[in-house]
Write a protein that holds these residues in place. Sequence first.
Motif, PDB file in Angstrom:
ATOM      1  N   GLU A  52     -14.793 -11.363  14.119  1.00 50.30           N
ATOM      2  CA  GLU A  52     -13.845 -10.264  14.196  1.00 50.30           C
ATOM      3  C   GLU A  52     -14.388  -9.057  13.433  1.00 50.30           C
ATOM      4  OE1 GLU A  52      -9.256  -9.373  12.788  1.00 50.30           O
ATOM      5  OE2 GLU A  52     -10.375 -11.004  11.890  1.00 50.30           O
ATOM      6  N   LYS A  53     -14.303  -7.880  14.029  1.00 46.73           N
ATOM      7  CA  LYS A  53     -14.706  -6.585  13.468  1.00 46.73           C
ATOM      8  C   LYS A  53     -16.220  -6.405  13.368  1.00 46.73           C
ATOM      9  CE  LYS A  53     -10.328  -5.861  11.359  1.00 46.73           C
ATOM     10  NZ  LYS A  53      -9.518  -5.358  10.338  1.00 46.73           N
ATOM     11  N   GLU A  54     -17.003  -7.304  13.989  1.00 44.90           N
ATOM     12  CA  GLU A  54     -18.458  -7.152  14.015  1.00 44.90           C
ATOM     13  C   GLU A  54     -18.844  -6.148  15.094  1.00 44.90           C
ATOM     14  OE1 GLU A  54     -22.298  -9.914  15.245  1.00 44.90           O
ATOM     15  OE2 GLU A  54     -20.450 -10.897  14.618  1.00 44.90           O
ATOM     16  N   GLN A  55     -19.754  -5.224  14.767  1.00 41.30           N
ATOM     17  CA  GLN A  55     -20.238  -4.268  15.754  1.00 41.30           C
ATOM     18  C   GLN A  55     -21.070  -5.040  16.768  1.00 41.30           C
ATOM     19  OE1 GLN A  55     -23.569  -2.970  16.514  1.00 41.30           O
ATOM     20  NE2 GLN A  55     -22.597  -1.663  18.032  1.00 41.30           N
ATOM     21  N   MET A  56     -20.782  -4.832  18.072  1.00 46.48           N
ATOM     22  CA  MET A  56     -21.450  -5.677  19.060  1.00 46.48           C
ATOM     23  C   MET A  56     -21.801  -4.993  20.364  1.00 46.48           C
ATOM     24  SD  MET A  56     -18.169  -7.858  20.199  1.00 46.48           S
ATOM     25  CE  MET A  56     -19.018  -8.465  21.575  1.00 46.48           C
ATOM     26  N   ALA A  57     -21.395  -3.754  20.555  1.00 49.77           N
ATOM     27  CA  ALA A  57     -21.705  -3.022  21.781  1.00 49.77           C
ATOM     28  C   ALA A  57     -21.634  -1.532  21.455  1.00 49.77           C
ATOM     29  CB  ALA A  57     -20.720  -3.384  22.892  1.00 49.77           C
ATOM     30  N   VAL A  58     -22.123  -0.711  22.395  1.00 47.46           N
ATOM     31  CA  VAL A  58     -22.097   0.743  22.207  1.00 47.46           C
ATOM     32  C   VAL A  58     -21.712   1.388  23.535  1.00 47.46           C
ATOM     33  CG1 VAL A  58     -23.441   2.797  21.615  1.00 47.46           C
ATOM     34  CG2 VAL A  58     -23.912   0.639  20.451  1.00 47.46           C
ATOM     35  N   VAL A  59     -20.835   2.381  23.458  1.00 47.05           N
ATOM     36  CA  VAL A  59     -20.499   3.205  24.615  1.00 47.05           C
ATOM     37  C   VAL A  59     -20.992   4.612  24.302  1.00 47.05           C
ATOM     38  CG1 VAL A  59     -18.632   4.174  26.004  1.00 47.05           C
ATOM     39  CG2 VAL A  59     -18.497   1.801  25.249  1.00 47.05           C
ATOM     40  N   GLU A  60     -21.868   5.133  25.169  1.00 45.81           N
ATOM     41  CA  GLU A  60     -22.405   6.475  24.965  1.00 45.81           C
ATOM     42  C   GLU A  60     -21.832   7.418  26.014  1.00 45.81           C
ATOM     43  OE1 GLU A  60     -26.666   6.588  24.751  1.00 45.81           O
ATOM     44  OE2 GLU A  60     -26.731   4.845  23.416  1.00 45.81           O
ATOM     45  N   SER A  61     -21.480   8.619  25.536  1.00 41.64           N
ATOM     46  CA  SER A  61     -20.968   9.641  26.444  1.00 41.64           C
ATOM     47  C   SER A  61     -21.796  10.901  26.266  1.00 41.64           C
ATOM     48  CB  SER A  61     -19.497   9.939  26.124  1.00 41.64           C
ATOM     49  OG  SER A  61     -19.391  10.656  24.913  1.00 41.64           O
ATOM     50  N   VAL A  62     -21.442  11.913  27.016  1.00 40.81           N
ATOM     51  CA  VAL A  62     -22.140  13.187  26.868  1.00 40.81           C
ATOM     52  C   VAL A  62     -21.854  13.813  25.506  1.00 40.81           C
ATOM     53  CG1 VAL A  62     -22.283  13.662  29.347  1.00 40.81           C
ATOM     54  CG2 VAL A  62     -20.287  14.444  28.060  1.00 40.81           C
ATOM     55  N   LYS A  63     -20.786  13.374  24.837  1.00 36.79           N
ATOM     56  CA  LYS A  63     -20.398  13.935  23.542  1.00 36.79           C
ATOM     57  C   LYS A  63     -20.910  13.129  22.358  1.00 36.79           C
ATOM     58  CE  LYS A  63     -16.075  15.202  22.942  1.00 36.79           C
ATOM     59  NZ  LYS A  63     -14.616  15.275  23.049  1.00 36.79           N
ATOM     60  N   ALA A  64     -20.910  11.773  22.470  1.00 37.83           N
ATOM     61  CA  ALA A  64     -21.198  10.941  21.304  1.00 37.83           C
ATOM     62  C   ALA A  64     -21.463   9.502  21.719  1.00 37.83           C
ATOM     63  CB  ALA A  64     -20.010  10.981  20.345  1.00 37.83           C
ATOM     64  N   ALA A  65     -21.958   8.740  20.759  1.00 34.95           N
ATOM     65  CA  ALA A  65     -22.073   7.290  20.934  1.00 34.95           C
ATOM     66  C   ALA A  65     -21.008   6.648  20.048  1.00 34.95           C
ATOM     67  CB  ALA A  65     -23.457   6.803  20.533  1.00 34.95           C
ATOM     68  N   SER A  66     -20.353   5.638  20.562  1.00 38.09           N
ATOM     69  CA  SER A  66     -19.283   4.987  19.821  1.00 38.09           C
ATOM     70  C   SER A  66     -19.538   3.489  19.761  1.00 38.09           C
ATOM     71  CB  SER A  66     -17.948   5.269  20.516  1.00 38.09           C
ATOM     72  OG  SER A  66     -16.889   4.712  19.796  1.00 38.09           O
ATOM     73  N   ASP A  67     -19.515   2.937  18.556  1.00 37.10           N
ATOM     74  CA  ASP A  67     -19.672   1.500  18.392  1.00 37.10           C
ATOM     75  C   ASP A  67     -18.422   0.786  18.866  1.00 37.10           C
ATOM     76  OD1 ASP A  67     -22.202   1.763  17.243  1.00 37.10           O
ATOM     77  OD2 ASP A  67     -21.422   1.788  15.196  1.00 37.10           O
ATOM     78  N   ILE A  68     -18.628  -0.380  19.463  1.00 33.02           N
ATOM     79  CA  ILE A  68     -17.534  -1.238  19.898  1.00 33.02           C
ATOM     80  C   ILE A  68     -17.561  -2.485  19.011  1.00 33.02           C
ATOM     81  CG2 ILE A  68     -16.527  -2.537  21.824  1.00 33.02           C
ATOM     82  CD1 ILE A  68     -16.632   0.541  22.232  1.00 33.02           C
ATOM     83  N   TYR A  69     -16.407  -2.862  18.509  1.00 27.66           N
ATOM     84  CA  TYR A  69     -16.304  -3.976  17.584  1.00 27.66           C
ATOM     85  C   TYR A  69     -15.585  -5.151  18.241  1.00 27.66           C
ATOM     86  CZ  TYR A  69     -17.582  -0.315  14.364  1.00 27.66           C
ATOM     87  OH  TYR A  69     -18.250   0.712  13.751  1.00 27.66           O
ATOM     88  N   ALA A  70     -15.951  -6.345  17.811  1.00 27.58           N
ATOM     89  CA  ALA A  70     -15.285  -7.541  18.330  1.00 27.58           C
ATOM     90  C   ALA A  70     -13.852  -7.564  17.792  1.00 27.58           C
ATOM     91  CB  ALA A  70     -16.031  -8.797  17.894  1.00 27.58           C
ATOM     92  N   PRO A  71     -12.860  -7.564  18.670  1.00 29.04           N
ATOM     93  CA  PRO A  71     -11.474  -7.604  18.202  1.00 29.04           C
ATOM     94  C   PRO A  71     -11.068  -8.992  17.707  1.00 29.04           C
ATOM     95  CG  PRO A  71     -11.536  -7.560  20.582  1.00 29.04           C
ATOM     96  CD  PRO A  71     -12.956  -7.412  20.114  1.00 29.04           C
TER      97      PRO A  71
END
Length: 125
Positions: A52-71
Amino acid sequence: MAIPSELKYTEEHEWVRMDGDIAIVGVTDHAQEELSDVVFVELPELEREVEEKEQMAVVESVKAASDIYAPVSGTIIEVNVALEEEPGLVNEDPYGEGWLFKIRVSDMEIVEGLLTADDYEEHIG
């Protein structure tokens, strides 16, 4: 902005749809709006054990990259390979075709601690 009442949410803007002991995970409508046009999604490895709460994926957009965490804690059992060719599905259908990955949950109590739709709406207020 959509916040489906049947889902659970995290303060980091992930949603969770439970199917037995499987958590289907994506980013919320609010998150995809903030990111704007998603251009790349880095998905986790299959069979990866996550906490839980471990960083495990990334979503990148034209504005920024955002880490995705395990819920939740568990094992990655499936990833949405369609996002490799069409990352924009995250914007077009965040609660449907834009889902990110599925986790076989190892601790169901964590699911109970996630935010309800009302809690999430208040959080993004």
